[in-house]
Design a protein around this motif. Sequence first.
Motif, PDB file in Angstrom:
ATOM      1  N   VAL A  93       0.973  -1.352   0.163  1.00 59.73           N
ATOM      2  CA  VAL A  93      -0.043  -0.076   0.012  1.00 59.73           C
ATOM      3  C   VAL A  93       0.818   1.188   0.034  1.00 59.73           C
ATOM      4  N   ALA A  94       1.784   1.289   0.771  1.00 60.72           N
ATOM      5  CA  ALA A  94       2.665   2.414   1.066  1.00 60.72           C
ATOM      6  C   ALA A  94       3.704   2.523  -0.596  1.00 60.72           C
ATOM      7  N   GLY A  95       4.013   1.667  -1.084  1.00 62.39           N
ATOM      8  CA  GLY A  95       4.719   1.684  -2.379  1.00 62.39           C
ATOM      9  C   GLY A  95       3.648   2.155  -3.243  1.00 62.39           C
ATOM     10  N   CYS A  96       2.597   1.692  -3.413  1.00 57.53           N
ATOM     11  CA  CYS A  96       1.646   2.257  -4.500  1.00 57.53           C
ATOM     12  C   CYS A  96       1.084   3.729  -4.398  1.00 57.53           C
ATOM     13  N   ALA A  97       0.995   4.228  -2.993  1.00 57.82           N
ATOM     14  CA  ALA A  97       1.148   5.549  -2.539  1.00 57.82           C
ATOM     15  C   ALA A  97       2.097   6.589  -3.164  1.00 57.82           C
ATOM     16  N   VAL A  98       3.467   5.933  -2.823  1.00 54.25           N
ATOM     17  CA  VAL A  98       4.495   6.749  -3.250  1.00 54.25           C
ATOM     18  C   VAL A  98       4.501   6.659  -5.141  1.00 54.25           C
ATOM     19  N   ILE A  99       4.135   5.506  -5.663  1.00 56.65           N
ATOM     20  CA  ILE A  99       3.879   5.426  -7.213  1.00 56.65           C
ATOM     21  C   ILE A  99       3.013   6.517  -7.819  1.00 56.65           C
ATOM     22  N   GLY A 100       2.083   6.898  -6.951  1.00 59.12           N
ATOM     23  CA  GLY A 100       0.984   7.666  -7.292  1.00 59.12           C
ATOM     24  C   GLY A 100       1.583   9.132  -7.144  1.00 59.12           C
ATOM     25  N   VAL A 101       2.201   9.456  -6.028  1.00 58.27           N
ATOM     26  CA  VAL A 101       2.524  10.830  -6.178  1.00 58.27           C
ATOM     27  C   VAL A 101       3.796  10.866  -7.229  1.00 58.27           C
ATOM     28  N   GLY A 143      -8.225  -7.197   0.152  1.00 56.40           N
ATOM     29  CA  GLY A 143      -8.022  -6.135   1.037  1.00 56.40           C
ATOM     30  C   GLY A 143      -6.799  -5.531   0.326  1.00 56.40           C
ATOM     31  N   THR A 144      -5.714  -6.175  -0.120  1.00 55.76           N
ATOM     32  CA  THR A 144      -4.598  -5.740  -0.755  1.00 55.76           C
ATOM     33  C   THR A 144      -4.869  -4.959  -2.027  1.00 55.76           C
ATOM     34  N   LEU A 145      -5.653  -5.560  -2.913  1.00 58.38           N
ATOM     35  CA  LEU A 145      -5.871  -5.003  -4.145  1.00 58.38           C
ATOM     36  C   LEU A 145      -6.488  -3.689  -4.026  1.00 58.38           C
ATOM     37  N   LEU A 146      -7.404  -3.842  -3.262  1.00 59.91           N
ATOM     38  CA  LEU A 146      -8.305  -2.656  -3.029  1.00 59.91           C
ATOM     39  C   LEU A 146      -7.479  -1.501  -2.445  1.00 59.91           C
ATOM     40  N   ALA A 147      -6.725  -1.705  -1.433  1.00 57.19           N
ATOM     41  CA  ALA A 147      -5.811  -0.896  -0.542  1.00 57.19           C
ATOM     42  C   ALA A 147      -4.849  -0.364  -1.718  1.00 57.19           C
ATOM     43  N   ALA A 148      -4.241  -1.037  -2.307  1.00 60.84           N
ATOM     44  CA  ALA A 148      -3.216  -0.699  -3.271  1.00 60.84           C
ATOM     45  C   ALA A 148      -3.714   0.326  -4.429  1.00 60.84           C
ATOM     46  N   MET A 180      -6.565   2.005  -4.248  1.00 55.43           N
ATOM     47  CA  MET A 180      -7.127   3.335  -3.845  1.00 55.43           C
ATOM     48  C   MET A 180      -5.932   4.236  -3.327  1.00 55.43           C
ATOM     49  N   ALA A 181      -4.751   3.699  -3.073  1.00 55.72           N
ATOM     50  CA  ALA A 181      -3.597   4.563  -2.622  1.00 55.72           C
ATOM     51  C   ALA A 181      -3.159   5.210  -3.885  1.00 55.72           C
ATOM     52  N   VAL A 182      -2.795   4.394  -4.845  1.00 59.92           N
ATOM     53  CA  VAL A 182      -2.432   5.231  -6.095  1.00 59.92           C
ATOM     54  C   VAL A 182      -3.506   6.381  -6.515  1.00 59.92           C
ATOM     55  N   TRP A 183      -4.521   6.003  -6.514  1.00 62.11           N
ATOM     56  CA  TRP A 183      -5.537   6.936  -6.995  1.00 62.11           C
ATOM     57  C   TRP A 183      -5.690   8.075  -6.117  1.00 62.11           C
ATOM     58  N   LEU A 184      -5.718   7.747  -4.696  1.00 65.92           N
ATOM     59  CA  LEU A 184      -5.785   8.976  -3.845  1.00 65.92           C
ATOM     60  C   LEU A 184      -4.741   9.999  -3.933  1.00 65.92           C
ATOM     61  N   THR A 185      -3.401   9.225  -3.742  1.00 61.95           N
ATOM     62  CA  THR A 185      -2.334   9.994  -3.793  1.00 61.95           C
ATOM     63  C   THR A 185      -1.851  10.714  -4.882  1.00 61.95           C
ATOM     64  N   ALA A 186      -2.502  10.151  -6.179  1.00 58.95           N
ATOM     65  CA  ALA A 186      -2.260  10.835  -7.473  1.00 58.95           C
ATOM     66  C   ALA A 186      -3.012  11.924  -7.657  1.00 58.95           C
ATOM     67  N   THR A 187      -4.714  11.938  -7.145  1.00 60.42           N
ATOM     68  CA  THR A 187      -5.362  12.832  -7.086  1.00 60.42           C
ATOM     69  C   THR A 187      -5.120  14.097  -5.882  1.00 60.42           C
ATOM     70  N   ALA A 188      -4.430  13.630  -5.013  1.00 62.03           N
ATOM     71  CA  ALA A 188      -3.989  14.476  -3.867  1.00 62.03           C
ATOM     72  C   ALA A 188      -3.091  15.534  -4.348  1.00 62.03           C
ATOM     73  N   THR A 189      -2.037  14.879  -5.022  1.00 61.99           N
ATOM     74  CA  THR A 189      -0.931  15.271  -5.746  1.00 61.99           C
ATOM     75  C   THR A 189      -1.414  16.630  -6.769  1.00 61.99           C
ATOM     76  N   ARG A 190      -2.409  16.063  -7.499  1.00 62.56           N
ATOM     77  CA  ARG A 190      -2.616  16.877  -8.468  1.00 62.56           C
ATOM     78  C   ARG A 190      -3.109  18.347  -7.855  1.00 62.56           C
ATOM     79  N   ARG A 191      -3.993  18.191  -6.686  1.00 65.60           N
ATOM     80  CA  ARG A 191      -4.763  18.952  -6.067  1.00 65.60           C
ATOM     81  C   ARG A 191      -3.948  20.090  -5.616  1.00 65.60           C
ATOM     82  N   VAL A 192      -2.975  19.414  -4.689  1.00 59.88           N
ATOM     83  CA  VAL A 192      -1.847  20.245  -4.185  1.00 59.88           C
ATOM     84  C   VAL A 192      -1.072  21.392  -5.344  1.00 59.88           C
ATOM     85  N   LEU A 193      -0.687  20.557  -6.118  1.00 56.08           N
ATOM     86  CA  LEU A 193       0.253  21.228  -7.361  1.00 56.08           C
ATOM     87  C   LEU A 193      -0.737  22.282  -7.923  1.00 56.08           C
TER      88      LEU A 193
END
Length: 163
Positions: free
Chosen positions: A61-69, A124-129, A131-144
């Motif tokens: 999950v953490a690795g996928c979150a970093v991938i999103g950013v 759980g892993t598939l959904l969380a991973a 979701m982590a990519v999508w949430l962090t990519a979306t959040a990064t775009r909004r912050v930027l």
Amino acid sequence: MTAPRTTHLSTPRRPAARGQASVLAVIALGGGIGAVARYAASLWWPTQPGGFPWATFWTNVAGCAVIGVFMVVITEVWSVHRLVRPFFGTGVLGGFTTFSTYAVDIQKLVDAGHLNTALAYLAGTLLAALMAVWLTATATRRVLRGIRIEKRGESDLNGKKAL
């Protein structure tokens, strides 16, 4: 009847392996770094027999979150050297996230008779991973986008000054 066409290359082509050697080298280097970090996480947080593999779950999950950013930043913000993406995205994060261990963990849980835990881990892993990519990519775009608006002194949709 027409004669077959012949084409000639005007410039000689480099062998593919030679042109890709630097890419393979940085992927291998990054993969080693990521794998060592993942292994350290598994030592720090070992899985009990038949238990939910939390270390692998959170590593993925953490690795996928970093991938999103990372993907938003290198594709939409910065122009990076051609080896950054293979080194960090494929190598480091590919070595850090461990979907092969995820598959082995599921098989071990099933073999040990822990079907419910295996199914929860599988879904759980598939959904969380994802979701982590999508949430962090979306959040990064909004912050930027917010930073860009603030820098330009533009107004948001309500006509108010951006924060």
